[in-house]
Write an enzyme that holds these catalytic residues in place. Structure first.
Site, short mmCIF file in Angstrom:
data_model
loop_
_atom_site.label_atom_id
_atom_site.label_comp_id
_atom_site.label_asym_id
_atom_site.label_seq_id
_atom_site.Cartn_x
_atom_site.Cartn_y
_atom_site.Cartn_z
N GLU B 80 10.87 -34.52 4.69
CA GLU B 80 11.87 -35.05 4.37
C GLU B 80 12.45 -35.82 5.16
O GLU B 80 12.76 -36.38 5.71
CB GLU B 80 12.54 -34.00 5.87
N CYS B 112 11.98 -28.12 6.52
CA CYS B 112 10.97 -28.05 7.22
C CYS B 112 9.84 -27.50 6.82
O CYS B 112 8.40 -26.62 7.05
CB CYS B 112 10.73 -27.17 9.01
N HIS B 233 7.19 -20.96 12.43
CA HIS B 233 7.40 -22.14 11.92
C HIS B 233 7.48 -22.83 13.77
O HIS B 233 8.53 -21.36 14.37
CB HIS B 233 9.02 -22.29 11.42
#
Lengths: 133, 341, 388
Positions: B80, B112, B233
């Site tokens: 990003e 992400c 994550h």
């Protein structure tokens, strides 16, 4: 400057593609059209040759007064590096305490931003060097 | 399904301590650190960006796998924080690893999880025999507004995976869980992202990761205890611990891949860096579950079995690379980020 | 080839000349040289003007006709050529003019050099000067012009034990000499401590190791030796004019403790003049940075390679030394308007050989040498002059 000027150097600046004389076998970087030792005999016989990327610091300086393209980046280290293939080149040394840089230090090439054409223009990438592991 | 043929990772050398950031904003560093379970984060040097980090990771992956980079048929860079809004990072990587010109390449953006999205694409292309090898990269030099809560974690790092056949680990299955959940965003032209604060938790991170993980395990008939390692994550150090517990994983299963406490949140790099750290220590036969999360929102889950060939390759040494570091103060951090206008 | 003499010299004040334009400077230096020679404009056969980067300093290329115009010689339509060889532009213009007169093509030639450097601001001058280096393979990567000389300095220090203090002594000596030169930009005497305490520009070079940004112009009038007597009784003859080139980049060379082009030009000049280094009574050398003077006195054979720092420390090159170097103050103190420098060096040698250098006069000076370098040594010009 137009981007073509930078674009055409991409193979050399990204991947250290230099030249090897087809006559005497000497390696050159930056790339050149003829070998200064073999001259006319080497014309048309200079082959692309990729440097391994490792070398030794032959001399260095810490730049405190940078040109406009490098404003805000100082101090930074510029070195004269003897590549293992025998040729010399000029490049920055990054990712180390500037006080630790010394003549004879082993370095390896890494991939970094070199400069940008202002905030709106293209970004130019290429080789810099860091302390070899 | 397809195999992981090689992996590479890169974390910039510089770190800033959460304490140091807290000092600037008059917060108590200890309580911020313990609240987030993050102690320091990686900081990119002035000349590092998503392209340079991706190239460094990609070069390591190529070197490890010993493949001919010209055999790579696809490169996807998920981030990003692509250096250009328009102009691919993937072409820079392709050129820098000498994979050009016969390949397809594109940049992905899914907060992400753009890196794992690229990985799924590579699997599909390899499975369909469209390409021999594909490279998926997740990298970010995460932005955070000075003073924002994100500033304590927004970090830089990346990881590259080469997908193909006859590799070091087999990807047995992958599933995704996706909804439209605006928990975190960055508008076009804006330098910093905005977020929904506590909304980023339950309805976003936890919902998507748990659903994707459960779907995956249901589909292939596994349970948490079947896995030697789990990577979720890592927006901070706390969330992956909590989601692991919620799903029935034990702390020791996630510890090897949990890097956020020492490098911060590397966004698109996060789950793939975690997987790289796991592959550094994994042995043949080990089973790994990886679940990414991207705000907006979605999760990609992978079930992976480590193959014998892993013993033949030189591991990347993610943890060792992370240990080689240098601390900067907040002023230097701002200089590195180019915040002085 | 005919023998060639210098019959007139002239130069402007060197410094930050805010009120003066490029054309003002060219006119002033030219008029002074013409007046010094006492020659009529109609006699002038050609002009050569050295300028490094008029295009970037003042946005004006094509300055040769401009020089003709400001000299008021446009109706004579005399031929004029601008010569560019970075900081050696002046010296190379001199070389070209010498060839023109020696060959018999022209009799009376004006050679000028000029640079108006203070019309740009910020880091622009640094950037323009960096164009004397290899833009694609040095400057692109962040090497500045002082940076390249810093690489040589570091190398020299490492190889021969040359010290920062010895580098500083070059600046101290040249400022001392410059304090007696009314045309110098800096007439202030400095100490080794001043140099070492000045801000770092490119390690190991401090601000006071570097020559300044300067406006200025200089000119000389050349004539065949046999016609020189009509204009002056203090005839200074050009005994040698030698030009040599090397790689544009520093990294392309075989050695970094020397400027091989300067060694080569020096050797050629000594051969042409049929003299040895020890026959030289004084020299103006290209001290764009203090290390450059140390390397220059070695390259020219005044001292052994590696001994330049020590020799400077021992006073070999000071005004009363064995071989006084940069009696004008050099680029360091007199100033370095790049294109004008090579001709300004000739001005000083002529003054000395004529015995007109006043306080800084070297007694019985008969033979003088000027050493002018372009870039980091891509070009080197050596002239040897002798009073007849």
């Amino acid at each position: 400057m137009g981007v073509a000027r930078y674009w055409r150097e991409i193979p050399h600046r990204y991947n250290l593609i230099g030249k090897k004389c087809g006559v005497c076998g000497k390696v050159y970087f930056p790339p050149r059209s003829i070998c200064p030792d073999c001259r006319r005999k080497s014309a048309g016989k200079m082959e692309d040759y990729k440097l391994k990327g490792s070398g030794t610091v032959e001399s260095f300086s810490i730049i405190h007064v940078p040109p406009p393209e490098f404003e805000g980046k100082s101090p930074y280290a510029v070195a004269l590096i003897k590549m293992d293939e025998g040729c010399y080149l000029t490049g920055q040394i990054v990712d180390c305490d500037l006080k630790d840089i010394h003549i004879g230090m082993r370095v390896e090439a890494c991939f970094r931003r070199i400069q940008e054409d202002g905030k709106r223009g293209a970004i130019y990438y290429g080789y810099k060097f860091r302390k070899a592991e | 399904m397809a195999d992981i043929v090689g992996y590479g990772a890169y974390v910039p050398r510089y770190r800033i301590k959460v304490d140091e950031i807290a000092r600037i904003w008059g917060r108590d560093g200890k309580s911020v650190s313990s609240g987030l379970y993050v102690f320091e984060k990686s900081v990119p040097a002035m000349d590092e960006d998503t392209a340079t980090i991706s190239v460094e990771s990609a070069r390591k992956a190529v070197k490890q796998s010993k493949i001919n980079p010209a055999d790579i048929g696809a490169i996807y860079v998920g981030s990003e924080s692509h250096p250009y809004a328009v102009k691919p990072t993937a072409t820079i990587v392709a050129e820098a690893i000498e994979a050009t010109p016969v390949l397809t390449a594109a940049d992905y953006e899914f907060a992400c999880k753009a890196g794992t999205a690229g990985m799924q694409n590579c699997i599909a292309l390899v499975e369909s025999k469209m390409i021999k090898y594909g490279m998926a990269i997740g990298t970010d030099v995460a932005q955070a507004a000075p003073g924002d809560a994100l500033e304590y974690t927004a970090a830089a790092g990346g990881s590259a995976f080469i997908i193909g056949r006859d590799g070091i680990a087999e990807i047995n299955e992958t599933v995704s869980f996706t909804t439209d959940t605006p928990d975190f965003w960055r508008r076009e032209g804006e330098p910093y992202p905005g977020h929904g604060e506590r909304f980023t938790g339950e309805p976003a991170y936890f919902k998507h990761i748990t659903n994707a993980a459960k779907m995956l395990m249901e589909k292939i008939g596994t349970k948490p205890s079947d896995y030697d390692f789990a990577v979720f994550h890592q927006p901070n150090g706390k969330f992956p611990l909590r989601v692991a517990k919620k799903l029935g994983f034990e702390r020791k299963q996630i510890e090897d891949g949990l890097l956020c406490p020492i490098i911060g949140n590397t966004y698109s790099g996060s789950s793939l860096l975690g997987l790289s750290a796991v592959l550094d220590v994994a042995k043949p036969g080990h089973r790994i579950i990886v679940v990414s999360y991207g705000s907006g929102a979605g999760s990609d889950a992978f079930d992976i079995t480590v193959k014998d060939k892993i013993e033949e390759v030189e591991r990347i040494g993610v943890k060792k690379m992370i240990e080689s570091k240098e601390y900067v103060d907040y002023g230097t951090y701002m200089k590195f980020r180019g915040e002085f206008k | 080839m005919r023998e060639v003499a210098i019959i007139g010299i002239g130069m402007t004040q060197f410094g930050e000349l805010w009120e003066k334009s490029f054309r003002d400077l060219v006119a002033e230096a030219g008029i002074k040289a013409i007046s010094d020679a006492g020659i009529e404009g109609e006699k002038i056969d050609a002009m050569y003007i050295g300028g490094m980067s008029t295009g970037r300093f003042i946005g004006q290329e094509h300055v040769a006709p401009l020089a003709v115009e400001v000299a008021g010689l446009q109706d004579l339509h005399i031929p004029a050529v601008r010569v560019e060889a970075a900081c050696a532009s002046g010296g190379v213009a001199m070389h070209q003019a010498y060839i023109a007169v020696a060959s018999g093509m022209y009799d009376f030639v004006v050679v000028g050099g000029a640079e108006k450097m203070t019309d740009v601001v910020g880091g622009e001058a640094t950037n323009i000067l960096a164009s004397a280096a290899d833009r694609e393979w040095e400057a692109f990567f962040g090497a500045t012009f002082p940076g390249l000389y810093a690489l040589m300095a570091k190398y020299h220090m490492h190889k021969y034990g040359t010290t920062q203090e010895q580098l500083a002594m070059v600046a101290v000596k040249n400022h001392y000499n410059g304090s007696m030169n009314p045309k110098a930009q800096f007439k202030r005497k400095i100490t080794v401590e001043d140099v070492l305490k000045s801000p770092m520009v490119a390690e190991p070079l401090h601000l006071l190791d570097c020559s300044p940004i300067t406006d200025g112009a200089s000119a000389v009038i050349l004539a065949p030796l046999d016609k020189a007597k009509e204009y002056t009784d203090k005839i200074v003859k050009i005994k040698a004019s030698a030009l040599a080139c090397d790689t544009l980049s520093l990294h392309g060379r075989k050695r970094f403790d020397s400027l091989p082009a300067a060694v080569h030009a020096g050797k050629k000049a000594y051969e042409m003049a049929e003299i040895k280094p020890e026959d030289v009574d004084l020299a103006e050398v290209h001290d764009c940075f203090t290390i450059a003077e140390i390397i220059a006195i070695e390259d020219l054979g005044f001292v052994e390679k590696g001994k330049g720092g020590k020799a400077t420390e021992e006073g070999l090159t000071s005004l009363n030394g064995e071989i006084p170097v940069n009696t004008s103050g050099g680029l360091k103190s007199k100033g370095h308007p790049v294109g004008a420098t090579g001709i300004a060096q000739i001005n000083e040698i002529v003054l000395q050989l004529r015995g007109e250098a006043e306080q800084r006069q070297i007694k019985d000076a008969k033979i003088g040498l000027a050493h002018n370098v372009g870039g980091s040594g891509g070009t080197a010009v050596v002239h040897i002059l002798e009073v007849v």
